[in-house]
Scaffold this motif. Structure first.
Motif, mmCIF file in Angstrom:
data_model
loop_
_atom_site.group_PDB
_atom_site.id
_atom_site.type_symbol
_atom_site.label_atom_id
_atom_site.label_comp_id
_atom_site.label_asym_id
_atom_site.label_seq_id
_atom_site.Cartn_x
_atom_site.Cartn_y
_atom_site.Cartn_z
ATOM 1 N N TYR A 155 2.760 -17.126 -2.109
ATOM 2 C CA TYR A 155 1.836 -16.281 -1.353
ATOM 3 C C TYR A 155 0.503 -16.980 -1.100
ATOM 4 C CZ TYR A 155 4.857 -12.349 -0.940
ATOM 5 O OH TYR A 155 5.889 -11.542 -0.564
ATOM 6 N N PHE A 156 0.110 -17.899 -1.967
ATOM 7 C CA PHE A 156 -1.058 -18.737 -1.721
ATOM 8 C C PHE A 156 -0.840 -19.543 -0.442
ATOM 9 C CE2 PHE A 156 -3.343 -22.715 -2.006
ATOM 10 C CZ PHE A 156 -4.599 -22.340 -2.456
ATOM 11 N N ASN A 157 0.341 -20.145 -0.330
ATOM 12 C CA ASN A 157 0.679 -20.918 0.860
ATOM 13 C C ASN A 157 0.691 -20.027 2.100
ATOM 14 O OD1 ASN A 157 1.586 -23.020 2.525
ATOM 15 N ND2 ASN A 157 3.712 -22.474 2.138
ATOM 16 N N PHE A 158 1.220 -18.831 1.967
ATOM 17 C CA PHE A 158 1.265 -17.902 3.090
ATOM 18 C C PHE A 158 -0.150 -17.517 3.542
ATOM 19 C CE2 PHE A 158 2.036 -13.443 4.663
ATOM 20 C CZ PHE A 158 2.598 -13.833 5.868
ATOM 21 N N LEU A 175 -3.256 -7.124 7.831
ATOM 22 C CA LEU A 175 -2.886 -5.766 7.422
ATOM 23 C C LEU A 175 -1.371 -5.604 7.370
ATOM 24 C CD1 LEU A 175 -3.813 -2.871 6.764
ATOM 25 C CD2 LEU A 175 -3.689 -2.408 9.216
ATOM 26 N N ILE A 176 -0.681 -6.090 8.393
ATOM 27 C CA ILE A 176 0.785 -6.007 8.412
ATOM 28 C C ILE A 176 1.376 -6.830 7.270
ATOM 29 C CG2 ILE A 176 2.833 -6.703 9.725
ATOM 30 C CD1 ILE A 176 1.354 -5.818 12.241
ATOM 31 N N SER A 177 0.795 -7.986 6.993
ATOM 32 C CA SER A 177 1.275 -8.824 5.886
ATOM 33 C C SER A 177 1.102 -8.111 4.551
ATOM 34 C CB SER A 177 0.524 -10.152 5.860
ATOM 35 O OG SER A 177 0.757 -10.874 7.034
ATOM 36 N N THR A 178 -0.029 -7.465 4.363
ATOM 37 C CA THR A 178 -0.274 -6.728 3.124
ATOM 38 C C THR A 178 0.689 -5.552 2.995
ATOM 39 O OG1 THR A 178 -2.596 -7.358 3.240
ATOM 40 C CG2 THR A 178 -2.040 -5.557 1.760
ATOM 41 N N LEU A 179 0.916 -4.837 4.089
ATOM 42 C CA LEU A 179 1.874 -3.733 4.050
ATOM 43 C C LEU A 179 3.293 -4.241 3.790
ATOM 44 C CD1 LEU A 179 0.558 -1.493 6.962
ATOM 45 C CD2 LEU A 179 0.337 -1.111 4.502
ATOM 46 N N ALA A 180 3.637 -5.395 4.347
ATOM 47 C CA ALA A 180 4.956 -5.983 4.097
ATOM 48 C C ALA A 180 5.109 -6.378 2.629
ATOM 49 C CB ALA A 180 5.177 -7.188 5.003
ATOM 50 N N ILE A 181 4.031 -6.868 2.024
ATOM 51 C CA ILE A 181 4.065 -7.208 0.594
ATOM 52 C C ILE A 181 4.339 -5.951 -0.223
ATOM 53 C CG2 ILE A 181 2.621 -7.908 -1.357
ATOM 54 C CD1 ILE A 181 1.242 -9.884 0.566
ATOM 55 N N LEU A 182 3.630 -4.877 0.086
ATOM 56 C CA LEU A 182 3.828 -3.624 -0.649
ATOM 57 C C LEU A 182 5.229 -3.060 -0.431
ATOM 58 C CD1 LEU A 182 0.365 -1.943 -0.032
ATOM 59 C CD2 LEU A 182 1.164 -3.074 -2.112
ATOM 60 N N LEU A 183 5.732 -3.150 0.788
ATOM 61 C CA LEU A 183 7.072 -2.663 1.091
ATOM 62 C C LEU A 183 8.132 -3.482 0.361
ATOM 63 C CD1 LEU A 183 8.759 -0.675 2.792
ATOM 64 C CD2 LEU A 183 8.810 -2.428 4.562
ATOM 65 N N MET A 184 7.957 -4.801 0.338
ATOM 66 C CA MET A 184 8.913 -5.653 -0.347
ATOM 67 C C MET A 184 8.874 -5.408 -1.858
ATOM 68 S SD MET A 184 9.448 -9.761 -0.268
ATOM 69 C CE MET A 184 7.751 -10.048 -0.644
ATOM 70 N N ALA A 185 7.678 -5.261 -2.412
ATOM 71 C CA ALA A 185 7.573 -4.975 -3.851
ATOM 72 C C ALA A 185 8.227 -3.642 -4.179
ATOM 73 C CB ALA A 185 6.104 -4.975 -4.280
ATOM 74 N N HIS A 222 11.635 -21.111 12.260
ATOM 75 C CA HIS A 222 10.443 -21.748 11.690
ATOM 76 C C HIS A 222 9.479 -20.714 11.110
ATOM 77 C CE1 HIS A 222 9.397 -20.760 15.818
ATOM 78 N NE2 HIS A 222 8.127 -20.798 15.461
ATOM 79 N N ILE A 223 9.483 -19.512 11.634
ATOM 80 C CA ILE A 223 8.647 -18.440 11.100
ATOM 81 C C ILE A 223 9.413 -17.671 10.022
ATOM 82 C CG2 ILE A 223 7.462 -16.280 11.678
ATOM 83 C CD1 ILE A 223 7.058 -17.468 14.495
ATOM 84 N N SER A 224 10.684 -17.427 10.271
ATOM 85 C CA SER A 224 11.499 -16.656 9.337
ATOM 86 C C SER A 224 11.656 -17.344 7.990
ATOM 87 C CB SER A 224 12.882 -16.404 9.939
ATOM 88 O OG SER A 224 12.767 -15.739 11.173
ATOM 89 N N ALA A 225 11.587 -18.663 7.988
ATOM 90 C CA ALA A 225 11.732 -19.396 6.731
ATOM 91 C C ALA A 225 10.614 -19.035 5.754
ATOM 92 C CB ALA A 225 11.743 -20.897 7.001
ATOM 93 N N HIS A 226 9.410 -18.819 6.256
ATOM 94 C CA HIS A 226 8.304 -18.399 5.381
ATOM 95 C C HIS A 226 8.613 -17.056 4.729
ATOM 96 C CE1 HIS A 226 5.355 -21.505 6.200
ATOM 97 N NE2 HIS A 226 5.673 -21.424 7.484
ATOM 98 N N ALA A 228 11.080 -15.750 -3.704
ATOM 99 C CA ALA A 228 10.153 -15.872 -4.841
ATOM 100 C C ALA A 228 9.928 -14.517 -5.506
ATOM 101 C CB ALA A 228 8.826 -16.464 -4.378
ATOM 102 N N ALA A 229 9.771 -13.468 -4.696
ATOM 103 C CA ALA A 229 9.585 -12.126 -5.260
ATOM 104 C C ALA A 229 10.854 -11.647 -5.962
ATOM 105 C CB ALA A 229 9.176 -11.148 -4.162
ATOM 106 N N SER A 230 12.011 -11.986 -5.418
ATOM 107 C CA SER A 230 13.277 -11.590 -6.054
ATOM 108 C C SER A 230 13.461 -12.272 -7.404
ATOM 109 C CB SER A 230 14.457 -11.936 -5.142
ATOM 110 O OG SER A 230 14.380 -11.223 -3.947
ATOM 111 N N ILE A 231 13.110 -13.551 -7.474
ATOM 112 C CA ILE A 231 13.214 -14.268 -8.748
ATOM 113 C C ILE A 231 12.269 -13.649 -9.779
ATOM 114 C CG2 ILE A 231 12.733 -16.482 -9.871
ATOM 115 C CD1 ILE A 231 13.771 -17.818 -7.303
ATOM 116 N N ALA A 232 11.060 -13.336 -9.356
ATOM 117 C CA ALA A 232 10.102 -12.701 -10.272
ATOM 118 C C ALA A 232 10.621 -11.332 -10.726
ATOM 119 C CB ALA A 232 8.740 -12.566 -9.603
ATOM 120 N N ARG A 233 11.203 -10.580 -9.825
ATOM 121 C CA ARG A 233 11.744 -9.260 -10.177
ATOM 122 C C ARG A 233 12.904 -9.397 -11.160
ATOM 123 N NH1 ARG A 233 12.831 -4.672 -12.096
ATOM 124 N NH2 ARG A 233 13.931 -3.161 -10.852
ATOM 125 N N LEU A 234 13.775 -10.374 -10.937
ATOM 126 C CA LEU A 234 14.885 -10.580 -11.865
ATOM 127 C C LEU A 234 14.384 -10.969 -13.255
ATOM 128 C CD1 LEU A 234 17.488 -12.428 -9.631
ATOM 129 C CD2 LEU A 234 17.671 -10.135 -10.591
#
Length: 145
Positions: A19-22, A37-47, A90-94, A101-107
């Motif tokens: 997320y630092f890189n993002f 704002l959309i990125s922050t909402l996407a982070i919350l939705l993914m979490a 090229h965008i979807s890879a990010h 990374a979030a899935s690994i942390a969740r596991l």
């Protein structure tokens, strides 16, 4: 301090760095406020999606797919989104890296800690948003550009 010791450091370091890189990439691109704002909402939705009990997701999915029309619509939408994903790889890879990374942390949270679902959500969201903010701040404070 026992709370911090329960956290898996390697996976959370990976999450923070991703997320630092993002945040850095968004800053370098000169993203508008609404992109942040959309990125922050996407982070919350993914979490939330990662922390939600799978039984609830399964129940909602089964209820949604009971109708043939809804199942057809879902398959068509999934195919469209897959083509969109591949055409903007090229965008979807990010996004894929962030999700992994979030899935690994969740596991790791699920395996190592005795946290409840809401605690998993808070931990994932806070680490991801902190990484985003650190990326933004580092880009603007370091004279590399």
């Amino acid at each position: 301090m026992g709370f911090i010791r329960k956290l898996p450091l390697l996976s959370f370091t990976l999450l923070l760095v991703s997320y630092f890189n993002f945040g850095w990439v968004l800053s370098e691109a000169g993203a508008e406020w609404w992109v942040w704002l959309i990125s922050t909402l996407a982070i919350l939705l993914m979490a939330e999606a990662l922390a939600a009990p799978w039984s609830i997701i399964r129940t909602v999915s089964v209820q949604w797919l009971k109708s043939d029309f809804r199942a057809f619509f879902t398959v068509m939408m999934a195919a469209f989104l897959f083509v969109l994903f591949l055409s903007t790889l090229h965008i979807s890879a990010h996004g894929l890296i962030l999700f992994i990374a979030a899935s690994i942390a969740r596991l790791d949270l699920q395996k190592g800690g005795n946290f409840q679902a809401w605690q998993d959500f808070v931990i994932l969201a806070v680490v991801a948003i902190c990484g985003l903010i650190l990326g933004w701040g580092s880009y603007h404070l370091m004279p590399l550009h």
